[in-house]
Design a protein around this motif. Structure first.
Motif, PDB file in Angstrom:
ATOM      1  N   ALA A1363       6.090   8.352  -1.995  1.00 16.98           N
ATOM      2  CA  ALA A1363       7.249   8.594  -2.975  1.00 16.98           C
ATOM      3  C   ALA A1363       8.225   8.863  -2.674  1.00 16.98           C
ATOM      4  O   ALA A1363       8.593   9.762  -1.702  1.00 16.98           O
ATOM      5  CB  ALA A1363       6.499   9.571  -4.022  1.00 16.98           C
ATOM      6  N   ASP A1364       9.398   8.169  -3.090  1.00 15.78           N
ATOM      7  CA  ASP A1364      10.720   8.273  -2.750  1.00 15.78           C
ATOM      8  C   ASP A1364      11.324   7.408  -1.413  1.00 15.78           C
ATOM      9  O   ASP A1364      12.316   7.772  -1.048  1.00 15.78           O
ATOM     10  CB  ASP A1364      11.292   9.697  -2.777  1.00 15.78           C
ATOM     11  N   ASP A1365      10.218   7.038  -0.820  1.00 15.32           N
ATOM     12  CA  ASP A1365      10.582   6.174   0.567  1.00 15.32           C
ATOM     13  C   ASP A1365      11.322   5.036   0.106  1.00 15.32           C
ATOM     14  O   ASP A1365      10.762   4.236  -0.819  1.00 15.32           O
ATOM     15  CB  ASP A1365       9.485   6.165   1.327  1.00 15.32           C
ATOM     16  N   LEU A1366      12.171   4.624   0.694  1.00 18.24           N
ATOM     17  CA  LEU A1366      12.854   3.100   0.459  1.00 18.24           C
ATOM     18  C   LEU A1366      11.841   2.076   1.324  1.00 18.24           C
ATOM     19  O   LEU A1366      11.484   2.230   2.402  1.00 18.24           O
ATOM     20  CB  LEU A1366      14.260   3.126   1.128  1.00 18.24           C
ATOM     21  N   ILE A1367      11.704   1.137   0.496  1.00 20.54           N
ATOM     22  CA  ILE A1367      11.115  -0.089   1.065  1.00 20.54           C
ATOM     23  C   ILE A1367      11.935  -1.156   1.694  1.00 20.54           C
ATOM     24  O   ILE A1367      11.487  -1.498   2.873  1.00 20.54           O
ATOM     25  CB  ILE A1367       9.973  -0.872  -0.105  1.00 20.54           C
ATOM     26  N   TYR A1368      12.870  -1.077   1.230  1.00 18.93           N
ATOM     27  CA  TYR A1368      14.106  -2.152   1.856  1.00 18.93           C
ATOM     28  C   TYR A1368      15.260  -1.800   1.067  1.00 18.93           C
ATOM     29  O   TYR A1368      15.397  -1.279  -0.103  1.00 18.93           O
ATOM     30  CB  TYR A1368      13.879  -3.471   2.009  1.00 18.93           C
ATOM     31  N   ALA A1422       9.909   3.523  -3.511  1.00 16.01           N
ATOM     32  CA  ALA A1422       8.861   3.747  -4.014  1.00 16.01           C
ATOM     33  C   ALA A1422       8.742   4.740  -5.182  1.00 16.01           C
ATOM     34  O   ALA A1422       9.333   5.959  -4.649  1.00 16.01           O
ATOM     35  CB  ALA A1422       7.692   4.104  -2.931  1.00 16.01           C
ATOM     36  N   ALA A1423       8.643   4.726  -6.366  1.00 13.73           N
ATOM     37  CA  ALA A1423       8.354   5.579  -7.277  1.00 13.73           C
ATOM     38  C   ALA A1423       7.449   6.844  -6.970  1.00 13.73           C
ATOM     39  O   ALA A1423       7.634   7.984  -7.425  1.00 13.73           O
ATOM     40  CB  ALA A1423       8.602   5.205  -8.783  1.00 13.73           C
ATOM     41  N   THR A1424       6.066   6.247  -6.818  1.00  7.72           N
ATOM     42  CA  THR A1424       4.940   6.935  -6.374  1.00  7.72           C
ATOM     43  C   THR A1424       4.478   6.637  -5.117  1.00  7.72           C
ATOM     44  O   THR A1424       5.159   5.740  -4.377  1.00  7.72           O
ATOM     45  CB  THR A1424       3.931   6.817  -7.780  1.00  7.72           C
TER      46      THR A1424
END
Length: 1981
Positions: A1363-1368, A1422-1424
């Protein structure tokens, strides 16, 4: 910056004045200082507590101080290490030392004793020498520093560490013990002993004349006591006589348990890791031998393989040097290789005129192989494009005829040079005459170098052509390119009489012959070394034999020493141990030896009954030495057992862990049970074949064999099968050999699908063994069979088309699989064969013929109507559920046109009998009828399947029956022979035993993988195997006794008690029915899916119960044997159980220790007493209240003690191995996490980014346990992988590509479509791929084609995001698209501050970048916690290649979309007149922001229309409201603030809470126990209650990880979680509530009852201890905690609680029995003092010291003692196993790295590499370990999200890259893409980064350290010095080779960007391509 700079020169001189701690002289100095510290601390302790006035000691003290002063001075000139980097800057070094060690070192050398001159009257001045004890910190600091170095001998270091701990503990304990009696003598004061009652009173020679005893005698006696106590022997001759001494003794016992236990665990972990190398290699060789036997390879091939692995172990300890040095820098690796292969390159004429750089690069391509005698290198007529050089051994040259021996080649011969460049058939055959080491160079490796060295290629080609033209004569020709390049090394057959050996070889041979022929006795040590080197001996048997020999030798040797200390020439000295034991000269030598061995065993096993104790000072010293030696020997034995058991189970546990993670993966993705069962069956079969040593997708099981031998093995295994394939029928034998190397062997269990029809795989399946059946497309009918030697799969293999048939394994099949992609590379070597296969593929008729043949086969066998088939083909992909097909007897699970196999019907015995073929001849039928009908009278007609439920239940019943029979039989023998009911039960159980024998005659068995079900065969097999053992253990042997002793007497049948007792002894064989128990446990553990740990625990508990029970029976039976029939039997000594006991036995004297009446004592009491005696012996407590007094009893108990010790060692080893293997995967993942932390810290990455990386690792572990999805592809066959992938990704593929696939949907997958604005902002397409890009005809074709889904599903991977990680990020480059399986993602606005919309499970994104290669349109986060499916462009293109028309349409549509997209961008970028704010909002699609903007404008207009007063009031009120809102929000933020579980505050607070809970538990149980309330305890408990209430409020705020791995930090969530937990808010409130407040009103009414009531009411707080235990368990499961430290704390807490509860139990016995209990021996009647003595007694039991001064006095206390002893031993074994397992796993990575370094060092020594070069290699690996734990950054970043990796590398390198003129103008997105290609390398001081003339492959960026650039190759002519941030090597764009040399001035970290990486990025980013083109055109960078 040039070196002429004075500042730079001075800086260099300063750095040279500081020595690196890695230097040998510095390490030697540190080792010397550590020894000085140990001696100094030991001497200081003696001075403090014994005597400080001895002149010699004073001189030694000041001499050691002088050395330590020199050490302080030296520390200013010795560098230090931080995060693996050695700092040699003088300022930093001195500053660091002054801040850390200086003050401590200075305090330890201050002569404080000089102050005693002024303050001599004060007593505390005798402790003025204590400051020198501070040097103990320096001692262990140096040991810790050495332990981090990989090139340190860990065995020697650990031995020194253990020795230091033992010396310090023994010394400190002896000093404390003597201090309880006397005060030390110091300046002006003599020794003073004020206490009257002390332990000296126990020693007559000390108590009568204490002033005449010297200090050394006191010191020796104290050392004896401390050693005996620390080693837990506890004879009892010296013990505590008062409470103070009992307290000191308790402390020493705890100290011994902790210090010796931890020290031994360290030693055990080191030994375990050392000897596991042999275990791993043994297991691998065993798997290889088992594999070759199963494959039916010839004895000759097996013998060659045997010899190879024997030599590999004997010479290299099983380690193959190939590939070990690949991680070295190119310069260092090439230097080592050049040195190793110098003679090879010099002797090769082809390479003599080449440049040095080429020769160094060439040396890296050379490989050394070992050949066994008789092994063929090359054959006549074969084309082998290899060059050979003989390093060792002789090679025989044979002509075309086998008997035509031409010559023999000596070491130094080189042949085959010309074959490297020309395809010339060999004209001779060469084979190894002796064991040979041969260096090989292959053509493909040479050709790879020609691209980088074109000049060398021209020169080599010219030389080869010249040599080829110079051939004149056949013999010379053979010598030139067929035999040898050095003719003088070739000895032809006519000269065979000449001795080919050199002078040194002849001398060695003669000496060896003399040694072999000389009769001599083989040394025992050499014998075991030889056995240890033999890999074909049973490892467990060899190590057990060695341990037994070591034990027997140690016992014998120590017994001799102890006997010599007391007796000489059969005469024993007075007051010696032998004299006191009653040994006389009249007794035999055997009796003397038995007494000595008995005392030795009691000492070594730490039983220490105390019936024999040392009688003199010398004997005390020897007994202490024996105790220490025994501790070391037993620890070594336990380590050996643990290593053996761990090694035996390591591969199995690793394989089980892998399967468990596979099963967890499948369950997590809701795969069907049938699919899971298929995977389980396949993995079981794979384990049985490879034993976990290999798998089909990985390297071959014997991958480290020489190529020729490997080809021989594979040709013997599959060569005949491959040569029968028609496509390769005309191929040469060399092609078949190469084909065998590329093929893969797969094993398919019965019923498994090998190939589905309508699928595409480029694989050809060849049946080596087994039978397969052909099924129709729906898996409903069998249409044909494939037998051994046949093949299928040609359609996909040759044409890349869909398979035509579905094939299933009827039996267990061995399938050789050939991959066409691998064949395509192989065909480049065989152009003729390649042309033939290409022509065959280009013929349309060939594929048409295959399809027509398959259709005819299906039509001929199928019963379906054509209309049904056509209708099924039209059905879209829809889920239809599971069905059963009666004809194929299998279950099928359909996804429309994708039928999936879901398991087969289990085969029954009638089916097997039906399959068995009847004889065809008349005589055969008659014989068959006779054999099948005659046994029917005695045998059943049907066999019993061993896997049937009935037989499994019966085996369980039979195992329980064996346990019951053995227990009842042992009770009959020892106690209850007179009980008729037990005899009746025995006979009833015996009937079941005979029934079992009859049933086992019908159990089917396997023979050569074939199940035998004929009852005659099963009975014959049982008679040959197990019948005899079962008959012996079931036959009633008392019937034989009836012949001698009649069962009839005057009182009736079986009424003679003495006869019954003898009959009972005859039933001893029935006890051995327990042999079935190990087999039962083996059966339970056989299944790879079984929970092995649970079964192992049950096995250990059962074996432990057996050991205690049988020891109990043996102890009693040896004291009270069977009665003499002819003696006086009228008066029994024990009338209740009708026994007579031997006089002077322990039973006769038991009434002295316990209240026993022999006339009325019952069986239960006697059994309990005997169990008490047995338990004290087995658990090594040995109180001494019961001990063996007879010679026979001493011998018997000696064997019991040894057996108990070995059994305890087995238990410890088993527990340790089980725990170590269980935690192995977690430990490996933890080590990887720690390496990542070290990498981040070393590059100064902290804060949010650091936390994100660590939390991602934790999240990934919680979700996957480190499992990688790629392992499914590696282990499982393509059909099974296809089924799993189809189930997983069918929904993804259907939605993305617009296929109407109907599957079972969950609520998560049902999502609402996005709006057009959202689609535009997310960069998505307006619809699915195929709907927007394909024609309707192509789309309809794919909708009914299940092959596409199977094909594409295998190429999809998974990715996890926290959660809260950037995907791109927006504008990032990427070629992947994502499908959301679980979780939600957010699409962010341009400035990443607002969330535009969310995508939920079932939706996808990123498809535009996949198809068009465009940068990302928006940032996605990523929201979750999310689980995403990832599809890359490469995977999509690979799948669409099999659909060329669709692929072409997709390409053209993508090009058109890209054109329209760029056209739209141009229109947007044209100038437009800015509109209003509303227009801007509406144009960008932000309707919500537009509405908010309009509402704000209306509110402002309304305010402006009001009056001034109104507006002023409104403004003031709004300011006040804002002020109060600010206060309120601040208070809310403070209230909602949460606590990070990784924060120091949380750690300190919760561990403090645990300490307080432990103290509180002790206090509230202590007070009611002693019937007293201490004021300070009462206040303390009240304070703890208050803190517990405060803790409840803090627990609402502790963050946590949920089940999905999400880090929850929101206050509402954390508080809600705490409220809902089982052990949460309600639990804490109930058991923390201050119940004392309820009864405070009783204080005034009745004060005398108030305190007792308060004490008992507060007992309700006791369950709070559950929260403590639960917290410790959670801390142990945490990935980021120090597991060893957590387990140590947990061990201490559990031990404290256990000892306390046991002490409370002992005090309760006093309350119930009064003075008739254990307290009578202490003469203390105060309950507080009783509690202290009870704790002292329990500690004796817990540490197995057992002085014997306090013992049990009644049967209740006996029961309690037995339970406490068993629980104590169990807890110690388990807890020590946890510590050893944690330590072993923690050191596993380091041990593996050190093992690798040791292999490289041994290789370099063998190759005689110069010492300077060896030191360079060692220095590099040492730095690599300290820097990254030996793990490269590429491995660390594997599995980390791409965006997170970009952030990390960008943080490290971006600022430096931006400074370089090549990258200064690039956009951030391009730089981020470049960061994914950067490689990190480290170089130690003085190491070459590259050398002048080497190929330039990229540019380098200095991250840490300094680099010198030099003009010469040796690095002496320095022209530039670069520091951190500088870049060099960027001339690679202009020049092919380096024009300078780069050397690391100090320890350097480098970021490397290769030319290939830049070219890869240029394909995505046109700007990088322009940069490369512009840079290559520049004349100078």
């Amino acid at each position: 910056m040039t070196l002429e700079d004075p500042h730079e020169t001075r800086e260099l001189e300063d750095e040279l004045s500081v020595h690196s701690p890695k230097q040998h002289n510095v390490r030697a100095w540190n080792a010397f200082i550590s020894i000085i510290c140990l001696a100094s601390v030991t001497l200081s302790l003696y001075e403090l507590f014994f005597n400080s006035t001895v002149t010699g000691i004073i001189f030694t003290r000041y001499f050691l101080d002088l050395i330590f002063i020199f050490n302080i001075i030296s520390r200013f000139y010795i560098g230090y290490e931080t995060h693996g980097v050695v700092i040699t800057d003088p300022k930093k070094v001195r500053k660091k030392y002054l801040r850390t060690w200086f003050l401590l070192d200075l305090l330890s050398v201050l002569p404080l004793e000089t102050i005693t001159v002024a303050f001599s009257k004060f007593k505390f001045m005798q402790y003025s020498y204590a400051n020198r004890c501070l040097r103990v910190f320096r001692l262990f600091g140096i040991i810790s520093m050495f332990s981090k170095e990989p090139d340190t001998n860990k065995l020697h270091l650990t031995a020194f560490k253990v020795f230091s701990i033992m010396v310090l503990c023994i010394q400190a304990s002896a000093c404390l013990w003597f201090h309880q009696v006397c005060y030390a003598a110091y300046a002006g004061h003599v020794r003073y002993c004020p206490k009257a009652e002390n332990w000296l009173q126990l020693l007559p020679e000390f108590s009568t004349n204490s002033t005449g005893i010297t200090d050394m005698e006191f010191y020796a006696t104290s050392l004896y006591w401390s050693t005996i106590t620390l080693c837990s022997i506890g004879y009892g001759d010296i013990h505590a006589t008062n409470l103070e001494e009992a307290t000191v003794a308790s402390f020493v016992m705890v100290l011994g348990l902790l210090s010796f236990g931890i020290s031994m665990s360290n030693m055990s972990s080191v030994i375990t890791n050392m000897v596991t190398q042999r275990g791993r290699f043994y297991h691998r060789v065993d798997a290889i031998l088992n594999y070759m036997r199963q494959m039916g390879l010839s004895e000759e091939i097996q013998e060659w393989v045997h010899k190879h692995y024997y030599n590999l172990w004997f010479h290299q300890k099983g380690r193959n040097i190939a590939g070990f040095m690949d991680d070295l820098p190119f310069v260092l690796h090439s230097d080592v290789s050049s040195c190793c292969y110098k003679t090879v390159i010099e002797n090769a004429k082809l390479f003599r005129k080449t440049e040095d750089g080429f020769k160094r690069a060439l040396s890296l391509k050379l490989k050394t192989c070992t050949y066994s005698p008789g092994q063929i290198l090359v054959k006549t007529g074969e084309i082998h494009q290899k060059m050979y050089y003989i390093q060792q051994g002789l090679v025989q040259v044979i002509g075309k005829n086998p008997g035509n021996e031409i010559a023999k080649l000596l070491p130094g011969s080189l042949f085959g040079e010309v074959h490297l460049l020309y395809e010339i058939p060999r004209n001779v055959t060469m084979c190894a005459l002796t064991k040979c080491e041969i260096v090989i160079l292959e053509r493909k490796d040479l050709l790879l170098l020609f691209a980088d060295y074109p000049e060398a290629a021209v020169e080599i080609s010219r030389a080869a052509k010249k040599r080829l033209q110079n051939f004149r004569h056949p013999v010379q020709e053979a010598c030139a390119y067929g035999v040898a390049s050095v003719p003088q090394n070739a000895v032809f057959e006519k000269d065979q009489s000449t001795n080919l050996e050199t002078k040194e070889q002849r001398i060695f041979g003669a000496s060896l012959e003399y040694v072999l022929n000389r009769p001599h006795q083989i040394d025992i040590y050499q014998y075991f070394c030889q056995k240890q080197s033999d890999i074909y001996k049973n490892l467990f048997e060899e190590r057990t034999t060695k341990c037994l020999f070591l034990l027997i030798f140690t016992v014998h040797f120590c017994a001799g020493l102890l006997y010599l200390s007391a007796c000489h020439e059969e005469r024993c000295q007075e007051e010696s141990w032998a004299w006191n034991a009653g040994l006389k000269s009249s007794q035999s030598n055997f009796e003397h030896y038995v007494f000595a061995v008995y005392w030795t065993i009691t000492t070594m096993t730490s039983v220490g009954y105390g019936d024999i104790v040392p009688g003199s000072l010398v004997e005390q010293c020897l007994a202490a030495v024996v105790g220490v030696v025994a501790l070391l020997v037993f620890n070594y034995i336990i380590s050996q057992l643990s290593a053996t058991l761990s090694g035996e189970n390591a591969k199995r546990v690793a394989f089980q862990n892998l399967f468990s993670e596979m099963r967890h993966f499948m369950k997590r993705h809701d795969l069907t049970v049938f699919l899971q069962n298929r995977v389980m069956n396949y993995m079981n079969l794979l384990w049985s074949k490879y034993q976990g040593e290999a798998f089909p997708g990985g390297p071959f099981l014997m991958h480290d064999l020489p190529v020729e031998l490997k080809q021989n093995v594979l040709m013997a295994e599959r060569g005949e099968l491959l040569s029968q394939i028609p496509y390769f029928a005309e191929a040469a034998q060399s092609f078949i050999r190469d084909l065998a190397l590329t093929s893969v062997m797969y094993f398919f269990p019965k019923g498994e699908i090998i190939q589905y029809s309508k699928t595409i795989t480029r694989e050809l399946f060849c049946i080596r063994r087994g039978t397969c059946e052909i099924l129709n497309d729906t898996l409903s009918e069998v249409v044909g069979h494939y037998q051994k030697g046949m093949h299928f799969g040609e359609a996909g293999f040759l044409f890349g088309k869909q398979a035509t048939l579905t094939v299933r394994a009827v039996t267990c099949c061995e399938i050789v699989v050939i991959d066409f992609d691998k064949i395509r590379v192989l065909l480049e070597k065989y152009p003729l064969l390649k042309r033939q296969i290409t022509e065959f593929q280009s013929e349309p008729k060939c594929y048409t013929t295959l399809v027509e043949t398959a259709e005819k086969l299906l039509k001929r066998q199928s019963h379906l109507q054509e209309s049904d088939i056509a209708q099924r083909q039209k059905v879209t992909l829809a889920f239809q559920g599971r069905r059963f097909s009666k004809k194929t007897k299998c279950y099928v699970e359909d996804f429309g046109n994708i039928p999936m196999y879901a398991g087969s019907e289990e085969e029954t015995v009638p089916m097997r009998r039906f399959k068995r073929q009847s004889p065809k001849t008349l005589m055969g039928r008659i014989t068959y009828f006779f054999l099948s009908s005659c046994p029917s009278t005695f045998l059943m007609r049907k066999a019993i399947l061993p896997s049937s439920a009935f037989y499994v239940r019966w085996e369980f019943f039979r195992s329980m029956l064996a346990v019951t029979v053995s227990i009842i039989t042992s009770l009959l023998i020892a106690f209850l022979h007179f009980r008729m009911d037990l005899w009746i039960v025995c006979y009833i159980l015996g009937l079941f035993c005979w029934v079992d024998i009859y049933l086992r005659m019908h159990v089917a068995f396997y023979e050569d993988n074939d199940l035998k079900v004929d009852t005659l065969e099963t009975a014959h097999h049982y008679v040959k195997t197990g019948f005899l053992v079962d008959f012996i253990t079931c036959f009633p042997w008392e019937l034989v006794g009836w012949i001698v002793i009649s069962p009839f007497s005057e009182n009736g049948f079986y009424a003679n008690n003495e006869a019954l007792h003898h009959y009972a002894y005859l039933r001893i064989p029935h006890v051995f029915q327990l042999y079935r128990i190990p087999f039962a446990f083996s059966f339970l553990q056989a299944d790879i899916a079984a929970e092995r740990n649970i079964i192992t625990v049950l096995m250990m508990l059962l074996y432990s119960a057996f050991s205690v029970h049988f020891a109990t029976c043996i102890a009693f039976a040896s004291a009270c044997p069977a009665a003499d029939l002819h003696g006086n039997i009228s008066d029994y000594f024990l009338p209740v159980i009708k026994h007579n006991c031997t006089p002077l036995s322990w039973v006769v004297h038991v009434d002295k220790s316990f209240d026993v009446d022999f006339g009325t004592v019952t069986f239960q009491q006697l059994y309990l007493t005997s169990m008490y005696f047995a338990t004290t012996t087995i658990c090594a407590v040995g109180f001494g209240d019961i001990y063996p007094s007879l010679m026979a009893m001493k011998i018997g108990m000696t064997f019991i003690m040894i057996a108990a010790m070995l059994f305890t060692g087995w238990l410890s080893g088993t527990v340790t191995a089980m725990l170590a293997n269980r935690d192995a995967m977690r430990a490996a993942y933890t080590e990887k996490t720690e390496s990542m932390k070290l990498f981040l810290k070393s590059h100064k990455i902290a804060g949010t980014l650091y936390d994100s990386v660590v939390r991602f690792y934790v999240f990934r572990w919680k979700l996957t346990k480190g499992f990688d999805q790629d392992k499914l592809t590696e282990y499982l066959p393509s059909s099974l992988v296809g089924d799993i992938s189809t189930v997983l990704y069918a929904d993804f593929i259907g939605k993305v590509f617009g296929l109407n696939l109907q599957i079972k949907k969950t609520l998560e997958s049902e999502t609402r479509p996005l709006s057009p604005v959202a689609i535009t902002k997310a960069g998505k397409l307006s619809g699915p791929f195929f709907e927007t890009m394909l024609t309707k005809e192509c789309l309809e074709e794919l909708k009914t084609d299940g092959c596409f889904i199977r094909l594409l599903a295998r190429r999809i991977s998974q990715s996890l995001f926290r959660a809260d990680d950037l995907i791109y990020k927006k504008n990032d480059y990427g070629s992947e698209m994502y499908f959301i399986h679980k979780g939600e993602v957010e699409v962010l606005s341009k400035d990443n501050t607002a969330v535009l919309f969310k995508l939920k499970a079932g939706q996808y994104f990123g498809e535009k970048s996949l198809l068009l290669g465009e940068p990302r349109a928006a940032t996605v986060r990523a929201a979750t916690n999310c689980e995403l499916y990832v599809l890359s462009k490469k995977s999509l293109d690979e799948a669409l290649m099999y659909y060329p028309s669709i692929f072409k349409q997709m390409q053209s549509a993508a090009d058109e979309m890209k054109y329209q997209l760029h056209k739209g961008d141009l229109q947007i970028n044209t100038f437009k007149k800015p509109g209003s704010a509303g227009e801007t909002f509406l144009r960008t699609g932000s309707v919500k922001l537009y509405r908010e903007h309009m509402a704000e404008e209306e509110h402002r207009a309304e305010l402006r229309s009001r009056s001034l007063g109104t507006r002023l009031c409104t403004s003031i009120s709004s300011v006040l409201i804002q002020f109060f809102l600010k206060i309120f929000n601040k208070m809310r933020r403070i209230h909602n603030k949460t606590i990070d579980p990784e924060s120091n505050f949380r750690v300190i607070y919760q561990y403090t809470s645990c300490l307080l809970i432990t103290i509180f538990f002790w206090a509230i149980t202590f007070m009611p126990t002693v019937f007293d309330v201490e004021y300070y305890l009462f206040i303390l408990t009240m304070g703890v209650e208050l803190l517990q209430i405060i803790e409840i409020f803090l627990k609402f705020r502790i963050c946590y990880y949920d089940d999905s791995g999400t880090f929850i930090s929101e206050y509402r969530s954390t508080s809600r979680n705490y409220m809902k937990r089982k052990v949460g808010f309600v639990f804490d409130m109930v058991f923390s509530f201050p119940y004392g407040l309820i009864i405070f009103h009783q204080m005034k009414r009745d004060p005398t009852k108030f305190l007792p009531m308060l004490i008992y009411v507060r007992i309700a707080h006791l369950p709070r201890i559950i929260s403590l235990i639960l917290f410790m368990w959670k801390e142990e499961q945490s990935l980021t905690n120090n597991l060893l430290l957590i387990r140590l704390i947990k061990y201490f807490v559990h031990s404290f609680l256990f000892i306390h509860c046991a002490a409370v139990l002992c005090v309760s016995f006093v309350e119930s029995h009064g003075i008739m209990s254990w307290v009578a021996e202490t003469e203390f009647y105060d309950f507080t003092e009783m509690y202290r003595y009870a704790t002292y007694w329990i500690l004796q039991i817990y540490t197995t010291t057992g002085y014997g001064d306090i013992t049990a006095s009644n049967f209740g206390e006996m029961i309690a003692c037995v339970m406490i002893m068993i629980l104590s031993k169990s807890q110690v074994i388990y807890k020590m196993g946890l510590l050893v397992a944690a330590q072993t796993n923690k050191m596993t990575l380091q041990e593996a790295f050190e093992e690798k370094l040791q292999t490289i060092q041994e290789h370099m020594m063998h190759e005689k590499v110069p010492s300077t070069l060896q030191n360079r290699v060692t220095q590099f690996y040492s730095y690599q370990w300290n820097r990254t734990k030996g793990t490269c950054a590429e491995v660390l970043f594997k599995g980390v999200p791409r965006c997170l990796k970009m952030d990390i590398v960008s943080r490290i390198c971006m600022q430096h890259l931006k400074k370089h003129h090549l990258f200064s103008h690039l956009r951030e997105a391009v730089m981020r893409e470049l960061s994914t290609r950067i490689l990190f390398r480290c170089f130690p001081v003085g190491e070459f980064i590259y050398r002048k003339g080497d190929i330039a492959t990229g540019m380098y960026l200095i991250l840490i350290g300094k680099v010198n650039l030099c003009l010469d190759k040796r690095g002496r002519n320095v022209f530039q010095r670069l520091s951190a941030g500088a870049a060099f090597g960027d001339h690679f764009l202009l020049e092919r080779k380096h024009s300078d040399t780069a050397i690391a001035t100090n320890y350097v970290d480098i970021a490397m960007l290769s030319k290939d990486a830049l070219e890869d990025v240029a394909l995505l980013c046109p700007s990088v391509g322009k940069l490369l083109k512009r840079a290559s055109e520049m004349p100078q960078l």
